[in-house]
Design a protein around this motif. Structure first.
Motif, PDB file in Angstrom:
ATOM      1  N   ASP A  20       0.806  -1.223   0.000  1.00 19.74           N
ATOM      2  CA  ASP A  20       0.000   0.000   0.000  1.00 19.74           C
ATOM      3  C   ASP A  20       0.840   1.275   0.000  1.00 19.74           C
ATOM      4  O   ASP A  20       0.303   2.372   0.093  1.00 19.74           O
ATOM      5  CB  ASP A  20      -0.938   0.028   1.211  1.00 19.74           C
ATOM      6  N   LYS A  22       2.714   4.423  -1.182  1.00 16.26           N
ATOM      7  CA  LYS A  22       2.532   5.328  -2.325  1.00 16.26           C
ATOM      8  C   LYS A  22       3.826   6.057  -2.678  1.00 16.26           C
ATOM      9  O   LYS A  22       4.017   6.484  -3.808  1.00 16.26           O
ATOM     10  CB  LYS A  22       1.444   6.373  -2.018  1.00 16.26           C
ATOM     11  N   THR A  23       4.715   6.235  -1.693  1.00 21.49           N
ATOM     12  CA  THR A  23       5.950   6.986  -1.908  1.00 21.49           C
ATOM     13  C   THR A  23       7.144   6.189  -1.393  1.00 21.49           C
ATOM     14  O   THR A  23       6.989   5.251  -0.601  1.00 21.49           O
ATOM     15  CB  THR A  23       5.909   8.332  -1.162  1.00 21.49           C
TER      16      THR A  23
END
Length: 119
Positions: A20, A22-23
């Motif tokens: 999960d 994102k960065t």
């Protein structure tokens, strides 16, 4: 997302789930959280990493190599991963060149779990 413990066929496995993220900062946080768990105990671990969709960059790889030498190598019984893209497979090869404890890549979570618990 995060670090937890799961059980498969009665064996305890530390599970780092990057799916999960994102960065790159998200992945670094999970790596650091994993390190903190290792440092908080003397326990040895079966370890599973889920890299599905998780962004990995050079900074992550450098920290992973550093932490491998610092704590992961000495404390992992076996380590596996899944969810690798072509680029991540190349990065895993580079990691395995410097880490004493090699991470074995699998196509699915189930294959990786079965590998970890097999004697």
């Amino acid at each position: 997302m995060g670090v937890s413990f799961i059980y498969h066929k009665g064996k305890k496995i530390i599970y780092a789930d990057y799916s999960d993220c994102k960065t790159a900062e998200d992945t670094l946080k999970i790596l650091e959280d994993t390190r903190k768990i290792y440092l908080s105990t003397t326990e040895n671990f079966l370890a599973l990493n889920n890299f599905t969709n998780g962004p990995v960059n050079n900074e992550f790889m450098e920290m992973a190599k550093k932490y491998a030498k610092e704590v992961f190598d000495a404390r992992n019984i076996k380590e596996a991963c899944f969810g690798l893209s072509s680029i991540k497979k190349i990065l895993l090869i580079a990691y395995n060149l410097v880490a004493k404890d090699k991470i074995v890549a699998f196509n699915t979570k189930e294959e990786a779990l079965d590998y970890l618990v097999k004697d």
